[in-house]
Design a protein around this motif. Sequence first.
Motif, PDB file in Angstrom:
ATOM      1  N   SER A 133       0.842  -1.191   0.000  1.00  0.00           N
ATOM      2  CA  SER A 133       0.000   0.000   0.000  1.00  0.00           C
ATOM      3  C   SER A 133       0.873   1.234   0.000  1.00  0.00           C
ATOM      4  O   SER A 133       1.925   1.281   0.645  1.00  0.00           O
ATOM      5  N   SER A 134       0.454   2.252  -0.732  1.00  0.00           N
ATOM      6  CA  SER A 134       1.206   3.502  -0.784  1.00  0.00           C
ATOM      7  C   SER A 134       0.878   4.418   0.378  1.00  0.00           C
ATOM      8  O   SER A 134       1.541   5.430   0.584  1.00  0.00           O
ATOM      9  N   ASN A 135      -0.141   4.081   1.145  1.00  0.00           N
ATOM     10  CA  ASN A 135      -0.540   4.913   2.280  1.00  0.00           C
ATOM     11  C   ASN A 135       0.289   4.523   3.494  1.00  0.00           C
ATOM     12  O   ASN A 135       0.192   3.400   3.993  1.00  0.00           O
ATOM     13  N   PRO A 136       1.133   5.442   4.011  1.00  0.00           N
ATOM     14  CA  PRO A 136       1.966   5.059   5.173  1.00  0.00           C
ATOM     15  C   PRO A 136       1.150   4.906   6.453  1.00  0.00           C
ATOM     16  O   PRO A 136       1.522   4.150   7.345  1.00  0.00           O
ATOM     17  N   THR A 137       0.062   5.633   6.545  1.00  0.00           N
ATOM     18  CA  THR A 137      -0.766   5.575   7.770  1.00  0.00           C
ATOM     19  C   THR A 137      -1.863   4.538   7.584  1.00  0.00           C
ATOM     20  O   THR A 137      -3.047   4.844   7.540  1.00  0.00           O
ATOM     21  N   GLU A 138      -1.507   3.295   7.443  1.00  0.00           N
ATOM     22  CA  GLU A 138      -2.481   2.227   7.264  1.00  0.00           C
ATOM     23  C   GLU A 138      -3.137   1.903   8.595  1.00  0.00           C
ATOM     24  O   GLU A 138      -2.460   1.846   9.635  1.00  0.00           O
ATOM     25  N   PRO A 139      -4.459   1.684   8.631  1.00  0.00           N
ATOM     26  CA  PRO A 139      -5.122   1.404   9.915  1.00  0.00           C
ATOM     27  C   PRO A 139      -4.653   0.074  10.501  1.00  0.00           C
ATOM     28  O   PRO A 139      -4.177  -0.819   9.815  1.00  0.00           O
ATOM     29  N   GLU A 140      -4.821  -0.019  11.805  1.00  0.00           N
ATOM     30  CA  GLU A 140      -4.390  -1.216  12.523  1.00  0.00           C
ATOM     31  C   GLU A 140      -5.268  -2.406  12.143  1.00  0.00           C
ATOM     32  O   GLU A 140      -6.479  -2.261  11.909  1.00  0.00           O
ATOM     33  N   ALA A 141      -4.656  -3.572  12.057  1.00  0.00           N
ATOM     34  CA  ALA A 141      -5.395  -4.784  11.700  1.00  0.00           C
ATOM     35  C   ALA A 141      -6.397  -5.126  12.798  1.00  0.00           C
ATOM     36  O   ALA A 141      -6.120  -4.941  14.000  1.00  0.00           O
ATOM     37  N   VAL A 142      -7.575  -5.633  12.378  1.00  0.00           N
ATOM     38  CA  VAL A 142      -8.650  -6.003  13.315  1.00  0.00           C
ATOM     39  C   VAL A 142      -9.107  -7.414  12.986  1.00  0.00           C
ATOM     40  O   VAL A 142      -8.849  -7.941  11.904  1.00  0.00           O
ATOM     41  N   TRP A 143      -9.790  -8.030  13.924  1.00  0.00           N
ATOM     42  CA  TRP A 143     -10.437  -9.321  13.715  1.00  0.00           C
ATOM     43  C   TRP A 143     -11.913  -9.189  14.081  1.00  0.00           C
ATOM     44  O   TRP A 143     -12.291  -8.323  14.853  1.00  0.00           O
TER      45      TRP A 143
END
Length: 880
Positions: A133-143
């Motif tokens: 992904s080119s977005n450095p501020t990617e959201p935290e992974a969730v389950w």
Amino acid sequence: MAGTATTEFRWKSPQQPPPPQQLISDSDSDSGSDSDNHQHRHNDLSNSIFKAYLDCHSSSSPSSIDLAKIQSFLASSSSGAVSCLICLERIKRTDPTWSCTSLCFAVFHLFCIQSWARQCLDLQAARAVTRPSSNPTEPEAVWNCPKCRSSYQKSKIPRRYLCYCGKEEDPPADNPWILPHSCGEVCERPLSNNCGHYCLLLCHPGPCASCPKLVKAKCFCGGVEDVRRCGHKQFSCGDVCERVLDCDIHNCREICHDGECPPCRERAVYKCCCGKVKEEKDCCERVFRCEASCENMLNCGKHVCERGCHSGECGLCPYQGKRSCPCGKRFYQGLSCDVVAPLCGGTCDKVLGCGYHRCPERCHRGPCLETCRIVVTKSCRCGGTKKQVPCHQELACERKCQRVRDCARHACRRRCCDGECPPCSEICGKKLRCRNHKCQSPCHQGPCAPCPIMVTISCACGETHFEVPCGTETNQKPPRCRKLCHVTPLCRHGQNQKPHKCHYGACPPCRLLCDEEYPCGHKCKLRCHGPRPPPNREFILKPTKKMLNIQAESTPGSPCPRCPELVWRPCVGHHLAAERKMVCSDRTQFACDNLCGNPLPCGNHYCSFICHALDIRSSSLDKRSESCEKCDLRCQKERTPRCQHPCPRRCHPGDCPPCKTLVKRSCHCGAMVHAFECIYYNTMSEKDQMKVRSCRGPCHRKLPNCTHLCPEICHPGQCPLPEKCGKKVVVRCKCLTLKKEWVCQDVQAAHMATGSDPKEVSKNQFGVGLLPCDSNCKSKLQMAESVLKQRNVKETEEKEEPSGKNASKRRKRRERGQDIQETTRLQKLAVITKRIVMVVMLMTMLAAVSYYGYKGLLWLSDWMNEVEEQRQKSRRYPRI
């Protein structure tokens, strides 16, 4: 658990006692344990407790839905029917668990939910690696929760086994009086709607109930204040709202309601912003613009306002002050507003719509080119092809992307893919772990989500039930229902049988005595063996197709055996002192050695056969039978009334039929003969017989002294006064020339005076010679002799000349025949013409009748079709 349920709801209103049918003892059940009895006592108590609360609110209110969820969770937890959606195994009391706290409140094994969360996070990490992904501020992974798909952070992966309320770690599992996986303390979780209160129930699964605190609350419109439960403090007073609407003029006329008031709908005539148009509109739409332009003169006095309908002042003229050429490179100062700014003559150089190139045209008025037509070298999205194309044209090659999508099953197959392959749009379609349904999610990588469907397992009558996850129903047992069995017994003891509980399979057999009455009057003393109702199907949650086709039928039951009682039975002839003792059901017949002796059907004689069966008996006393001998003697009875005719029938019972023989009797005068039935004539008296024999006409007997008939009506005996005959008789002289009319009695007296007896005078000579002859008698005789002579001479002359007369007659007849033939030919022509005219007229009438009849039938058919269409229209579109 019963005590627990009572403690949980101790803050509610008083409860009603359970129904009487729930207090039936379990002592008559076939199998069971203390835990089962305790479990069903809890179910009954929970039903009685929750029913009062659920009746207070509508079924669609959030509080009733939450209470229903709590009841379902309590029923399934107490019955041990809770199963994990991930592994589809039953959750035991000692298994560590985790429950979702967002929406579904489903319970899972702690190890299963941890493994599920790790798989979700690993799958997201693998996708992130394969698709940078080119977005450095990617959201935290969730389950996500396996059932409601609620999202949880990575830090929320459960690591400890907590009770439902989360206060106690590793809650005790050996306490039978506490709900499994519960700490047994007050829940104290914050209630919904952030009311500031906490749950007062004991630690429980599922959502918390609405807040039961009593608070003062106002209705939606604020006009009424009342003390209500905190969870239901929002209410409507039922009066008109009367809040001021957004127009600050009118008030709300709706019933007290929640939320904002609706827009004001009062109708009135309003002006547009420029004041040129007036329209009738709702109050909420009173500010509107018309379609006309403003066209007011600006301050310059040379231009008009080009804006649409607006409010306020039009503003300054846009053509005054510092102005520039259309490309904006050269500015002019002091130009009049009515003078057009001149072109500068340079290149426009405005940025085109593509955002990369500038307009190559000279300074110009109006918009620039819409599409950039400069030829540039472009590469396609996938980078596989380069080509010179106009700038406005996008370049896409025909190469299909062969990379695998994030599902790791299907290729992208998109033309000229730029590397960002879209998610797979196909349905997964894999069999879920429940083995009943297929995954309906988009094609994905990793394990499928658990089946979200809950299966209801109920008893045979459907009154007691609980829900389990799909796939775990094969390991479940049906709930033990305390309701009475609703199957109606088919035997004759249906109202007297002992009631039993709801069950699967066949009902227990009836244990009462049959007591069925035989036709002979005795009763069956065996146990009930009557018909049984069709058995309920056995507990199979998913019956096969073969089982669905099988229709349960009732057991017909066995008939009662033959009556075993001993009874005295007579012989076939029913003679006295000839009975034998036999079994009641034994229908064997026997004959004794006596003679029959039964009266024959005639009633006059007796049967001489040996004892035989009496086939037909008219009554209990009359033992006459068709099997006895037949009496062939003739009837010898005397008829009443007596007559000389014998009875024509054979020997018969009762009186003889009345005699219908005809008896002939002549009338008194002998004019006619009467025929009477013997019974009719003999039952009459002598006076009536003499009266009936009269012909009721004149008597036809001659009087003894004259030739006249009796003037009286037909009568018996001698005619009265024969010498007083009053008939008129013609009296003549001896030469028969003179005649007079005398009365018959005078004629008789005259004959007697002459010495002759009137009885001996013949009819031709009666009254002749009583008148004396005179002179006229001789002259008449002479004239008669001369006339006779002349007649004789004429007869002789006619005999001599017969030919001349005959010839003249024949000629006349021939002439008459010719005239007749001529007239008949004319008549024939007239008749023929008449017939032809009649035939033509008849044909014309038939043609007219057929033509107009055919037209009439066509008209009648069209009229009937129109009537039928109208009926169909009225049926399709009935009047309201």
